[in-house]
Scaffold this active site. Structure first.
Site, short mmCIF file in Angstrom:
data_model
loop_
_atom_site.label_atom_id
_atom_site.label_comp_id
_atom_site.label_asym_id
_atom_site.label_seq_id
_atom_site.Cartn_x
_atom_site.Cartn_y
_atom_site.Cartn_z
N GLU A 1 -7.48 8.43 6.37
CA GLU A 1 -7.72 8.97 7.73
C GLU A 1 -8.16 10.46 7.42
OE1 GLU A 1 -4.20 8.77 10.26
OE2 GLU A 1 -4.33 6.48 10.26
N TYR B 1 -4.42 1.88 15.72
CA TYR B 1 -3.02 2.13 16.76
C TYR B 1 -3.36 1.89 18.21
CZ TYR B 1 -0.81 3.47 12.54
OH TYR B 1 -0.03 3.36 11.23
N ASN C 1 -7.26 1.68 9.99
CA ASN C 1 -6.04 1.95 10.64
C ASN C 1 -6.13 1.86 12.26
OD1 ASN C 1 -4.77 2.45 8.25
ND2 ASN C 1 -4.72 4.52 8.32
N GLU D 1 -3.21 -0.17 8.17
CA GLU D 1 -2.26 0.07 9.04
C GLU D 1 -2.27 -0.45 10.66
OE1 GLU D 1 -1.10 4.31 9.23
OE2 GLU D 1 -1.58 4.65 7.26
N ARG E 1 0.70 -1.12 0.07
CA ARG E 1 0.16 0.03 -0.17
C ARG E 1 0.85 1.07 0.03
NH1 ARG E 1 -2.57 2.95 4.78
NH2 ARG E 1 -3.78 4.46 3.67
N HIS F 1 -2.62 11.03 0.93
CA HIS F 1 -2.34 10.80 2.27
C HIS F 1 -1.50 12.26 2.64
CE1 HIS F 1 -0.71 7.63 5.00
NE2 HIS F 1 -0.46 8.58 5.82
C1 GBH Z 1 -1.15 6.86 10.87
O1 GBH Z 1 -1.77 8.13 11.39
C2 GBH Z 1 -0.75 7.80 9.45
O2 GBH Z 1 -1.62 7.26 8.56
C3 GBH Z 1 0.66 7.57 9.30
O3 GBH Z 1 1.08 8.34 8.16
C4 GBH Z 1 1.47 7.55 10.41
O4 GBH Z 1 2.89 7.53 10.13
C5 GBH Z 1 1.18 6.34 11.33
O5 GBH Z 1 -0.19 6.54 11.63
C6 GBH Z 1 1.86 6.56 12.87
O6 GBH Z 1 1.65 7.70 13.46
O7 GBH Z 1 -5.13 13.97 18.05
O8 GBH Z 1 -3.69 13.68 20.01
O9 GBH Z 1 -6.06 12.74 19.89
C7 GBH Z 1 -1.80 7.84 13.00
C8 GBH Z 1 -3.10 7.68 13.58
C9 GBH Z 1 -4.84 9.12 14.47
C10 GBH Z 1 -3.11 8.38 15.61
C11 GBH Z 1 -5.24 10.20 15.15
C12 GBH Z 1 -3.34 9.63 16.70
C13 GBH Z 1 -5.10 11.00 17.05
C14 GBH Z 1 -4.46 11.43 18.32
N1 GBH Z 1 -3.54 8.97 14.38
N2 GBH Z 1 -4.80 10.08 16.53
S1 GBH Z 1 -4.85 13.09 19.07
#
Ligand code: GBH
Length: 447
Positions: free
Chosen positions: A168, A297, A295, A355, A79, A123
């Site tokens: 996102e 995390y 995605n 992701e 991707r 992106h």
């Molecule tokens: C992804 O976004 C991205 O797609 C990628 O480019 C990036 O490198 C990767 O993750 C690692 O970070 O606003 O403080 O409440 C990250 C996903 C979504 C994580 C929004 C943080 C908000 C935190 N993010 N989330 S906050």
């Protein structure tokens, strides 16, 4: 029980994910126009250590050996995202043939290695020329995006069968236009909600374009970053706070895509800040999706806190849990909860994890790059994928974030997510332990 690849369905896709601004470099080469990240990173105080993506992983020049690396890892899918200003330096109008040719080579290189390309159109690197005309706050940008989609589909659609319109939209809208921590650095809630609406309109306009101009078996989707939300206690006010936060974080993004419009409770709470929506928009936005990319995390835990923020709630910093270099809680079970909920509430035709990954401080690693934490993170989340599959949820693949250490937006090069270590002085790539583990995992034992 040890985790092995053959516990997954044979058709399950294994990939890694990257994005253009984070790895390509070559910011001023072969006729590329400026993106909002080229300009944002030049403003003082926006990115840690004043880092920028001018060179990044130099992938624009090293793409062949990077594809070899993926092949060596045993991945079958990749991707990546296209830099809009590399293809259309002014965002619209004249196509930059040299820029487009890069993605041609990349796609051919993937196919030659038996890997399936998943192409993300956006992106976060909007052409600066479009930002100068109002960017995503301007409704016109949605129509420019549909033209851009047509340029890509006409050029690559004979070979690309998997498209992701946006990565996102939460980040484009909220981090870029409400919090101002991402390009274009605006801090205005109404602008953020209007941005999201135009991003969604652009998505809905692009879906039929991508389908019509590409191979007949083309699948079109979108990628959302979703966070399962948990209440800090069973108290009714915390349960209600969790529901409000879920509206802000998840339902605002999911509901319109699946034909439900914006969630009413969240809409009402925004009062005069809501976006301007034209009558035909919600129908366009709800264009049927072939897959939903997720995605994942971390989870978020919230408690009721009158007067705190727009939604009268506060995030709770759960104690005694493992955390990444970003301070994100490691919570693999959240993946199963999240996908179960998304499937029950929205019934997407297919799901892909587009992701999932982690950053740990690699600076102390020895010569062998023994990143056990990252390996454990991958393994724990893959075990959750098996649980998701056992529940009969149509999860079709997993893309690790990320192949390479890369430019981590506002954090610059300080946060490393790669299975492959990058020395940003020499551009040397070296497999970390997590990458070696992944490779061994993907080597199916011959029966
Ligand atoms: C992804 O976004 C991205 O797609 C990628 O480019 C990036 O490198 C990767 O993750 C690692 O970070 O606003 O403080 O409440 C990250 C996903 C979504 C994580 C929004 C943080 C908000 C935190 N993010 N989330 S906050």
């Amino acid at each position: 029980m040890p985790l092995t690849r053959d516990q997954f369905p044979p058709q399950f896709r294994w990939g890694s994910a990257t994005s253009s601004y984070q790895i390509e470099g070559a910011a001023h080469e072969d006729g590329k126009g400026l993106s909002i990240w080229d300009t944002f990173t030049r403003q003082p105080g926006t990115v840690k250590n004043a880092d920028h993506g001018d060179v990044a992983c130099d992938h624009y020049h090293r793409w062949e050996s990077d594809l070899d690396l993926m092949q060596d890892l045993g991945l079958d899918s990749y991707r990546f995202s296209v830099s809009w200003p590399r293809v259309l330096p002014w965002g619209t109008g004249k196509v930059n043939a040299k820029g487009l040719a890069f993605y041609d080579r990349l796609v051919d290189g993937l196919l030659a290695r038996d890997m399936t390309p998943f192409v993300t159109l956006y992106h976060w690197d909007l052409p600066q020329a479009l930002q100068d005309r109002g960017g995503w706050v301007n409704r016109d940008t949605a129509f420019r995006f549909a033209e851009y989609a047509e340029v890509l589909a006409r050029q690559l659609g004979d070979r690309v069968g998997h498209w992701i319109t946006h990565n996102e939209p939460f980040c484009t809208a909220i981090m870029g236009h409400q919090e101002g921590v991402h390009a274009p650095g605006i801090r205005d809630t109404h602008a953020a909600l209007q941005t999201l609406h135009h991003v969604y309109l652009s998505h809905g306009l692009a879906v039929p374009v991508l389908r019509e101009q590409s191979r007949t078996d083309t699948q079109v989707g979108i990628t959302l970053s979703l966070h399962p939300v948990y209440p800090a206690s069973d108290a009714p006010e915390d349960l209600q706070a969790a529901h409000r936060h879920d509206g802000f974080r998840n339902r605002w993004y999911l509901d319109p895509l699946f034909g439900q419009g914006y969630p009413q409770d969240t809409w009402e709470s925004y009062g005069p800040l809501v976006p301007h929506v034209q009558p035909e928009d919600l129908g366009i936005i709800a264009a049927p999706l072939d897959f939903l990319g997720v995605n994942y995390y971390f989870r978020e835990t919230v408690k009721h806190a009158p007067g705190q923020g727009h939604f009268d709630l506060e995030e709770v910093h759960v104690q005694g849990v493992k955390r990444t270099h970003f301070d994100w809680e490691v919570y693999p079970e959240g993946l199963t909860d999240l996908l179960t909920r998304v499937y029950e509430d929205y019934q997407p035709a297919r799901l892909l994890i587009t992701e999932n990954g982690s950053t740990f401080d690699d600076s102390a690693l020895d010569e062998k790059l023994m990143d056990h934490d990252r390996q454990q993170f991958f393994e724990a989340h893959l075990r959750e994928c098996l649980k998701v599959l056992e529940r009969g949820i149509p999860l079709e693949g997993y893309f690790a974030w990320s192949l390479l250490d890369n430019f981590e937006w506002a954090e610059g090069y300080d946060k490393r997510f790669g299975m492959v270590h990058v020395d940003f002085e020499t551009q040397e790539r070296r497999l970390k332990y997590s990458g070696r583990w992944f490779r061994d995992f993907l080597r199916v034992p011959v029966p």
